[in-house]
Scaffold this motif. Structure first.
Motif, PDB file in Angstrom:
ATOM      1  N   ASP A  35      -2.164   7.214   4.666  1.00  0.00           N
ATOM      2  CA  ASP A  35      -2.356   6.782   3.243  1.00  0.00           C
ATOM      3  C   ASP A  35      -2.715   8.087   2.419  1.00  0.00           C
ATOM      4  O   ASP A  35      -3.347   7.964   1.346  1.00  0.00           O
ATOM      5  CB  ASP A  35      -3.396   5.852   3.008  1.00  0.00           C
ATOM      6  CG  ASP A  35      -4.677   6.277   3.775  1.00  0.00           C
ATOM      7  OD1 ASP A  35      -4.777   7.253   4.433  1.00  0.00           O
ATOM      8  OD2 ASP A  35      -5.717   5.518   3.671  1.00  0.00           O
ATOM      9  N   PRO A  86       0.935  -1.308  -0.019  1.00  0.00           N
ATOM     10  CA  PRO A  86      -0.024  -0.134  -0.104  1.00  0.00           C
ATOM     11  C   PRO A  86       0.756   1.439   0.006  1.00  0.00           C
ATOM     12  O   PRO A  86       1.792   1.249   0.495  1.00  0.00           O
ATOM     13  CB  PRO A  86      -0.879  -0.109   1.270  1.00  0.00           C
ATOM     14  CG  PRO A  86       0.075  -0.875   2.224  1.00  0.00           C
ATOM     15  CD  PRO A  86       0.504  -2.115   1.205  1.00  0.00           C
ATOM     16  N   THR A  92       2.354   4.633   1.021  1.00  0.00           N
ATOM     17  CA  THR A  92       2.402   5.391   2.332  1.00  0.00           C
ATOM     18  C   THR A  92       2.594   6.851   2.070  1.00  0.00           C
ATOM     19  O   THR A  92       3.422   7.385   1.425  1.00  0.00           O
ATOM     20  CB  THR A  92       3.546   4.956   3.189  1.00  0.00           C
ATOM     21  OG1 THR A  92       3.341   3.652   3.420  1.00  0.00           O
ATOM     22  CG2 THR A  92       3.650   5.622   4.618  1.00  0.00           C
TER      23      THR A  92
END
Length: 328
Positions: free
Chosen positions: A18, A2, A4
């Motif tokens: 996020d 994911p 960052t």
């Protein structure tokens, strides 16, 4: 893995690991976008202006005239405002193309002509960008300005400089909320707004959004960018005011169940004008692109009603022609 947020600061409430977030609760419900698109298609919205597009243009449009050297502000359509004061010329969210879209053949089409081509702009010293949506960050327009005025400084929200780096546009400074920078003796402060960002399907809220306050020898101009209503925005008046001139959005607000968290309606714009303590305001973000369900000619009518209800007049919150100007 994911993504960052490389700017993440746990001490700042609008930062997330996020990306970035509003301080207000999220109002969009799952499936809301699909519902809105279905309903606007079924109801054939937005409808044309009451007297048609040509009559609307005759009423609300004129070519921009930059002759002279007097301090002035011009509304160039949608969220594009040009401010010239004490020899410094600033332009906000320059969008001078025919579509608010990454595509030349699809997406929101300009319903009223641009009052000036990019090649005919006067010298630009500073470009301020509120966020990365296509109706506020137009690739062709910023490239044209960068080519014509290589000394121009681009002020952008945190996280957006990398887009300019990819476009090989220099002289870019990115700021977080409440951060300031100086250009030729004027101080520019990036201030909060209630909105969001995305330029693709994969980068939602990876760059920040907001407005800008220009302070110049005691005179302050606030460009709100895009924003939904929030009583927390009154902090702009307390921390960056008093505001002599504001550029406040009044369009793209319908339907309210879907748009209220990201776009103020005319009555809410008047409320912000009062709560932030603006001496004068210019109505922006209407009359060019049909981004929501309101007709192009509805925002000025509702603004007039809202002003009357608050005991304010047209000189307090001004409706300029696209291409029109006011003296500062």
């Amino acid at each position: 893995m994911p993504w960052t947020n490389p700017y993440f600061d746990a001490t700042k409430a609008h930062h997330a690991r996020d990306g970035f977030r509003n301080l207000e609760p999220e109002t969009r419900q799952p499936g809301g976008l699909k519902r809105w698109r279905r309903e606007r298609k079924e109801q054939q919205l937005p409808r044309p202006p009451a007297e048609g597009y040509e009559a609307f243009t005759r009423r609300w449009w004129q070519p921009a005239d930059f002759a002279g050297t007097d301090d002035a502000a011009w509304w160039l359509g949608h969220a594009t405002v040009l401010v010239r004061r004490q020899g410094l010329t600033v332009i906000t969210d320059p969008v001078l193309g025919q579509r608010a879209s990454p595509l030349s053949f699809a997406g929101p089409l300009r319903r009223t002509p641009t009052p000036v081509e990019a090649a005919a702009l006067p010298r630009i010293d500073v470009v301020v960008i509120s966020h990365n949506h296509y109706d506020h960050l137009d690739r062709a327009s910023v490239h044209a300005i960068a080519r014509q005025f290589p000394a121009a400084v681009f002020l952008v929200p945190l996280g957006l400089k990398r887009w300019f780096d990819r476009e090989r546009i220099g002289n870019v400074r990115e700021l977080d909320w409440w951060a300031s920078t100086e250009v030729n003796g004027s101080v520019f402060t990036f201030v909060p707004a209630r909105h969001w960002s995305a330029r693709t399907l994969w980068d939602r809220n990876r760059s920040l959004w907001g407005g800008w306050v220009m302070a110049q020898d005691g005179y302050r101009f606030w460009f709100a960018g895009d924003t939904g209503y929030s009583d927390q925005l009154a902090e702009i008046g307390r921390r960056a005011g008093p505001i002599d001139l504001a550029a406040l959005p009044i369009g793209a607000y319908a339907p309210r169940w879907f748009m209220h968290g990201q776009h103020v309606d005319p009555a809410e714009a008047v409320r912000l004008h009062k709560e932030i303590g603006c001496q004068r305001s210019i109505a922006i973000h209407w009359g060019v692109f049909e981004l929501a369900d309101d007709q192009l000619d509805e925002p000025p009518r509702l603004l007039g009603e809202a002003l009357a209800g608050e005991g304010l007049g047209p000189d307090d919150f001004m409706l300029l022609n696209i291409g029109g100007r006011i003296a500062l």
